[in-house]
Motif scaffolding. Structure first.
Motif, mmCIF file in Angstrom:
data_model
loop_
_atom_site.group_PDB
_atom_site.id
_atom_site.type_symbol
_atom_site.label_atom_id
_atom_site.label_comp_id
_atom_site.label_asym_id
_atom_site.label_seq_id
_atom_site.Cartn_x
_atom_site.Cartn_y
_atom_site.Cartn_z
ATOM 1 N N GLU A 117 0.852 -1.185 0.000
ATOM 2 C CA GLU A 117 0.000 0.000 0.000
ATOM 3 C C GLU A 117 0.891 1.240 0.000
ATOM 4 O O GLU A 117 1.703 1.420 0.898
ATOM 5 C CB GLU A 117 -0.905 -0.013 1.246
ATOM 6 C CG GLU A 117 -1.933 1.091 1.258
ATOM 7 C CD GLU A 117 -2.887 0.940 2.434
ATOM 8 O OE1 GLU A 117 -4.098 0.797 2.199
ATOM 9 O OE2 GLU A 117 -2.405 0.955 3.593
ATOM 10 N N ASP A 118 0.735 2.082 -1.022
ATOM 11 C CA ASP A 118 1.539 3.311 -1.140
ATOM 12 C C ASP A 118 3.035 3.014 -1.042
ATOM 13 O O ASP A 118 3.767 3.654 -0.286
ATOM 14 C CB ASP A 118 1.139 4.320 -0.060
ATOM 15 C CG ASP A 118 -0.313 4.746 -0.180
ATOM 16 O OD1 ASP A 118 -0.822 4.774 -1.321
ATOM 17 O OD2 ASP A 118 -0.940 5.033 0.849
ATOM 18 N N VAL A 138 3.629 -4.452 3.660
ATOM 19 C CA VAL A 138 2.989 -4.668 4.963
ATOM 20 C C VAL A 138 2.806 -6.165 5.189
ATOM 21 O O VAL A 138 2.230 -6.866 4.344
ATOM 22 C CB VAL A 138 1.620 -3.952 5.049
ATOM 23 C CG1 VAL A 138 1.012 -4.155 6.438
ATOM 24 C CG2 VAL A 138 1.768 -2.463 4.747
ATOM 25 N N ILE A 139 3.321 -6.641 6.311
ATOM 26 C CA ILE A 139 3.154 -8.038 6.705
ATOM 27 C C ILE A 139 2.357 -8.056 7.999
ATOM 28 O O ILE A 139 2.742 -7.417 8.985
ATOM 29 C CB ILE A 139 4.516 -8.739 6.918
ATOM 30 C CG1 ILE A 139 5.351 -8.686 5.634
ATOM 31 C CG2 ILE A 139 4.315 -10.183 7.358
ATOM 32 C CD1 ILE A 139 6.748 -9.262 5.788
ATOM 33 N N SER A 149 5.964 -2.854 8.249
ATOM 34 C CA SER A 149 5.370 -1.836 7.368
ATOM 35 C C SER A 149 6.496 -0.896 6.976
ATOM 36 O O SER A 149 6.815 0.040 7.709
ATOM 37 C CB SER A 149 4.238 -1.085 8.080
ATOM 38 O OG SER A 149 3.696 -0.083 7.222
ATOM 39 N N GLU A 150 7.109 -1.172 5.819
ATOM 40 C CA GLU A 150 8.273 -0.404 5.399
ATOM 41 C C GLU A 150 8.175 -0.051 3.914
ATOM 42 O O GLU A 150 7.700 -0.836 3.107
ATOM 43 C CB GLU A 150 9.565 -1.204 5.637
ATOM 44 C CG GLU A 150 9.886 -1.451 7.098
ATOM 45 C CD GLU A 150 10.362 -0.215 7.849
ATOM 46 O OE1 GLU A 150 10.542 0.837 7.199
ATOM 47 O OE2 GLU A 150 10.574 -0.308 9.066
ATOM 48 N N LYS A 151 8.672 1.129 3.581
ATOM 49 C CA LYS A 151 8.654 1.613 2.196
ATOM 50 C C LYS A 151 9.768 0.949 1.394
ATOM 51 O O LYS A 151 10.838 0.656 1.919
ATOM 52 C CB LYS A 151 8.821 3.132 2.182
ATOM 53 C CG LYS A 151 8.562 3.777 0.813
ATOM 54 C CD LYS A 151 8.563 5.292 0.923
ATOM 55 C CE LYS A 151 7.369 5.808 1.689
ATOM 56 N NZ LYS A 151 6.091 5.584 0.941
ATOM 57 N N GLN A 184 -5.014 -5.739 -1.626
ATOM 58 C CA GLN A 184 -5.199 -4.523 -0.851
ATOM 59 C C GLN A 184 -5.278 -4.892 0.618
ATOM 60 O O GLN A 184 -5.321 -6.072 0.978
ATOM 61 C CB GLN A 184 -6.472 -3.784 -1.272
ATOM 62 C CG GLN A 184 -7.750 -4.556 -0.985
ATOM 63 C CD GLN A 184 -8.997 -3.735 -1.268
ATOM 64 O OE1 GLN A 184 -8.911 -2.650 -1.832
ATOM 65 N NE2 GLN A 184 -10.146 -4.250 -0.877
ATOM 66 N N ASP A 185 -5.275 -3.885 1.472
ATOM 67 C CA ASP A 185 -5.351 -4.116 2.909
ATOM 68 C C ASP A 185 -6.658 -4.841 3.245
ATOM 69 O O ASP A 185 -7.747 -4.303 3.029
ATOM 70 C CB ASP A 185 -5.293 -2.755 3.635
ATOM 71 C CG ASP A 185 -5.206 -2.915 5.145
ATOM 72 O OD1 ASP A 185 -5.423 -4.032 5.653
ATOM 73 O OD2 ASP A 185 -4.926 -1.906 5.820
#
Length: 222
Positions: free
Chosen positions: A116-117, A121-122, A132-134, A156-157
């Motif tokens: 996401e963005d 995300v795990i 949650s890392e870019k 998606q989430d």
């Protein structure tokens, strides 16, 4: 030997890391020529620093400043490498390297994975965020790697409908959580990304997942 796939620095991150020493070294080399132009400006012509640099051989000044620029560039490149998300993924576990810290997530701890963005995300078995890392790596490549190692991937989430906009007057999450969210809101407004990230991790430990949209915080209870 484990069948392992790796996710490293993206193209943009690699390009920035390579360019730092080159660009700063080049600036250092041409800086004495810039000083020649600066000396023509009356405001700077009597500067002690200008006079000091002018006393040395311009060639050696260029060499020294180029060397300094390259060293600074290398240090900045190492910082970019350190901050980039790097993962080694096998059928048994995910080894994460970020900010010079290593973390292992066992496959048995993982519920689902999504992006996401530009964030990987795990989520864990209770719905908490394990990561949650870019990243600069394309979503398609990350999806392919995780599916290859038989992890559950979501487009998606899966908890998107559970998030609610947090407001200062909300009290459903408790006074302690509310105070952290208030402190985090201030950090976001001040542009302190590191503090906002650390407070997000604190909230996750308290059973609250938070995501940002602009300067607004959306929360869900685990």
């Amino acid at each position: 030997m484990k069948n392992t796939s790796t996710i490293g620095m993206g193209f943009l991150e690699k390009m920035i890391a390579v360019l730092f020493p080159i660009v700063l070294g080049t600036i250092g080399w041409f800086l004495p020529k810039l000083l020649e132009f600066v000396k023509r400006i009356s405001f700077f012509s009597d500067s002690k620093v200008i006079e000091l640099l002018d006393a040395f051989n311009p060639f050696w000044v260029s060499i020294i400043l180029m060397f300094v620029g390259v060293v600074i560039g290398v240090l900045l490149s190492l910082t970019v490498y350190s901050e980039a998300l790097k993962m080694s993924i096998s059928d048994q576990e995910i080894l994460i390297n970020k900010d010079d810290k290593e973390k292992i997530i066992r496959k048995s701890e993982v519920k689902e994975i999504f992006m996401e963005d530009n964030n990987v995300v795990i989520t864990g078995n209770k719905g908490q965020e394990l990561l949650s890392e870019k990243t600069d790596i394309k979503k398609e490549k990350i999806r392919e790697i995780f599916l290859y190692h038989h992890y559950l991937w979501c487009e998606q989430d899966p908890y998107v409908d559970e998030f609610k906009l947090w407001a200062l007057e909300d009290h459903l999450l408790g006074e302690n959580t509310n105070s952290i969210l208030y402190e985090r809101r201030n950090a976001i407004r001040e542009g302190d990304k590191k503090k906002a990230k650390n407070l997000k991790m604190d909230l996750n430990e308290l059973g609250v997942v938070v995501k940002d949209q602009g300067k607004d915080q959306y929360v869900r209870k685990i």
